[in-house]
Design a protein around this motif. Structure first.
Motif, mmCIF file in Angstrom:
data_model
loop_
_atom_site.group_PDB
_atom_site.id
_atom_site.type_symbol
_atom_site.label_atom_id
_atom_site.label_comp_id
_atom_site.label_asym_id
_atom_site.label_seq_id
_atom_site.Cartn_x
_atom_site.Cartn_y
_atom_site.Cartn_z
ATOM 1 N N MET A 55 -4.944 12.338 3.249
ATOM 2 C CA MET A 55 -4.669 11.624 4.394
ATOM 3 C C MET A 55 -3.409 11.300 4.884
ATOM 4 O O MET A 55 -2.611 10.904 3.929
ATOM 5 N N SER A 56 -2.808 11.251 6.050
ATOM 6 C CA SER A 56 -1.465 11.261 6.337
ATOM 7 C C SER A 56 -1.279 9.664 6.411
ATOM 8 O O SER A 56 -2.114 8.662 6.249
ATOM 9 N N PRO A 57 -0.044 9.372 6.158
ATOM 10 C CA PRO A 57 0.516 7.797 6.214
ATOM 11 C C PRO A 57 -0.060 7.082 7.365
ATOM 12 O O PRO A 57 -0.406 6.130 7.316
ATOM 13 N N ALA A 58 0.226 7.903 8.424
ATOM 14 C CA ALA A 58 -0.131 7.243 9.790
ATOM 15 C C ALA A 58 -1.763 6.782 10.038
ATOM 16 O O ALA A 58 -2.087 5.614 10.241
ATOM 17 N N ASP A 59 -2.511 7.724 9.409
ATOM 18 C CA ASP A 59 -3.885 7.599 9.435
ATOM 19 C C ASP A 59 -4.349 6.430 8.280
ATOM 20 O O ASP A 59 -5.020 5.546 8.857
ATOM 21 N N LEU A 60 -3.760 6.403 7.248
ATOM 22 C CA LEU A 60 -4.006 5.321 6.249
ATOM 23 C C LEU A 60 -3.830 4.024 6.725
ATOM 24 O O LEU A 60 -4.747 3.359 6.791
ATOM 25 N N LEU A 61 -2.564 3.951 7.642
ATOM 26 C CA LEU A 61 -2.468 2.464 8.192
ATOM 27 C C LEU A 61 -3.151 2.195 9.285
ATOM 28 O O LEU A 61 -3.410 1.124 9.565
ATOM 29 N N THR A 62 -3.524 3.245 10.071
ATOM 30 C CA THR A 62 -4.391 2.998 11.261
ATOM 31 C C THR A 62 -5.931 2.572 10.873
ATOM 32 O O THR A 62 -6.441 1.435 11.287
ATOM 33 N N GLN A 63 -6.241 3.057 9.558
ATOM 34 C CA GLN A 63 -7.554 2.489 9.120
ATOM 35 C C GLN A 63 -7.433 1.376 8.252
ATOM 36 O O GLN A 63 -8.766 0.575 8.333
ATOM 37 N N ALA A 64 -6.415 0.697 8.191
ATOM 38 C CA ALA A 64 -6.213 -0.396 7.371
ATOM 39 C C ALA A 64 -6.415 -1.732 8.085
ATOM 40 O O ALA A 64 -6.193 -1.563 9.237
ATOM 41 N N ARG A 65 -6.874 -2.466 7.636
ATOM 42 C CA ARG A 65 -7.184 -4.097 8.317
ATOM 43 C C ARG A 65 -5.950 -4.697 7.840
ATOM 44 O O ARG A 65 -5.597 -5.924 8.624
ATOM 45 N N VAL A 66 -5.447 -4.684 6.562
ATOM 46 C CA VAL A 66 -4.551 -5.636 6.276
ATOM 47 C C VAL A 66 -3.428 -4.642 5.386
ATOM 48 O O VAL A 66 -3.625 -3.767 4.895
ATOM 49 N N LEU A 67 -2.046 -5.131 5.779
ATOM 50 C CA LEU A 67 -1.045 -4.447 5.320
ATOM 51 C C LEU A 67 -0.101 -5.361 4.170
ATOM 52 O O LEU A 67 0.163 -6.532 4.450
ATOM 53 N N LEU A 68 -0.063 -4.542 2.943
ATOM 54 C CA LEU A 68 0.518 -5.438 1.776
ATOM 55 C C LEU A 68 1.989 -4.640 1.652
ATOM 56 O O LEU A 68 1.835 -3.338 1.297
ATOM 57 N N LEU A 69 3.188 -5.265 1.595
ATOM 58 C CA LEU A 69 4.255 -4.533 1.601
ATOM 59 C C LEU A 69 5.018 -5.024 0.570
ATOM 60 O O LEU A 69 5.486 -6.281 0.203
ATOM 61 N N ASP A 70 5.350 -4.294 -0.423
ATOM 62 C CA ASP A 70 6.483 -4.628 -1.516
ATOM 63 C C ASP A 70 7.741 -4.869 -0.688
ATOM 64 O O ASP A 70 8.012 -4.724 0.428
ATOM 65 N N PHE A 71 8.581 -5.533 -1.542
ATOM 66 C CA PHE A 71 9.949 -6.043 -0.692
ATOM 67 C C PHE A 71 10.996 -5.227 -0.903
ATOM 68 O O PHE A 71 11.515 -4.711 -0.203
ATOM 69 N N ASP A 72 11.574 -5.196 -2.237
ATOM 70 C CA ASP A 72 12.597 -4.491 -2.434
ATOM 71 C C ASP A 72 12.350 -2.974 -2.489
ATOM 72 O O ASP A 72 11.661 -2.400 -3.494
ATOM 73 N N GLY A 73 12.650 -2.262 -1.433
ATOM 74 C CA GLY A 73 12.502 -1.057 -1.293
ATOM 75 C C GLY A 73 11.736 -0.685 0.367
ATOM 76 O O GLY A 73 12.458 -0.529 1.243
ATOM 77 N N PRO A 74 10.640 -0.988 0.365
ATOM 78 C CA PRO A 74 9.940 -0.920 1.739
ATOM 79 C C PRO A 74 10.274 -1.916 2.706
ATOM 80 O O PRO A 74 10.609 -1.865 3.963
#
Length: 223
Positions: free
Chosen positions: A1-20
């Motif tokens: 799955m592409s990164p964009a597709d993975l994000l499109t399908q998600a309902r919740v985004l969890l982001l690491d801090f240092d780096g992302p």
């Protein structure tokens, strides 16, 4: 799955801090902080350290070693580490596209959490500095010297998921380390590896990341 597709399908985004989100120690290099934490241990009578800890450029290695020495050592080092993180925030460098991703995700009405081994105090300062607090629904990060709660443990991820009343499979975790991928898998969360340095793409692939990206700039969700 592409990164964009993975994000499109998600309902919740969890982001690491240092780096992302940013490079926390862009202005105050991590090796300098690690040296200062080793100084804290030396002042407490722990000048002789295992070789890997003595030469490590990663402050988290020093914190984890302090935890093996006793609760007082862990508390002193963690407190100093938090102070250095907070001090470093004004010179932290935002990741390219990170703020756009956060704001665009928030605009879709979907929840977003920062999930990080970094201190809650430092993350709070950063969010206020860049006026991002309203776009972040919760922060699940380091609040104590208990290193067992840090990634690769899934504890912080599960804490964020519970706070947001979400299901693990409805989330995606963007992290920039193999331990982030491991924590995501342990929590049952799809993992998007942010390969922001050479060699990370191969490591993330070997760790079984669900998708890998070298940039956040092209991943801003539109729906």
């Amino acid at each position: 799955m592409s990164p964009a597709d993975l994000l499109t399908q998600a309902r919740v985004l969890l982001l690491d801090f240092d780096g992302p989100v940013c490079s926390v120690f862009a202005g105050i290099p991590a090796p300098v902080v690690a040296d200062q934490l080793r100084g804290i241990l030396a002042e407490g009578g722990h000048a002789e350290l295992p070789e890997d800890v003595a030469v490590s450029a990663d402050p988290f290695d020093v914190l984890r070693h302090a935890a093996t020495l006793g609760p007082d050592e862990a508390r002193y080092v963690e407190a100093a580490f938090t102070a250095h993180e907070v001090e470093a925030i004004p010179t932290a460098t935002p990741a390219d596209g990170a703020h756009d991703l956060i704001e665009a995700w928030h605009a879709t009405g979907r929840p977003l959490a920062i999930v990080s081994n970094n201190s809650t105090a430092a993350i709070s300062v950063y969010l206020d500095l860049y006026n991002l607090r309203s776009a972040v629904d919760t922060v699940s990060a380091r609040t104590s010297a208990d290193v067992a709660l840090l990634t690769p443990s899934p504890y912080l991820l599960r804490q964020a998921i519970t706070t947001l009343d979400a299901a693990p499979g409805d989330c995606v975790f963007v992290g920039d380390s193999v331990t982030d991928i491991q924590a995501a898998h342990a929590a049952g969360v799809p993992a998007l590896g942010y390969a922001n340095k050479p060699g990370k793409h191969a490591k993330f692939a070997a760790a079984g990341a669900d998708a890998i990206t070298e940039t956040l700039a092209g991943l801003v969700p539109v729906s």
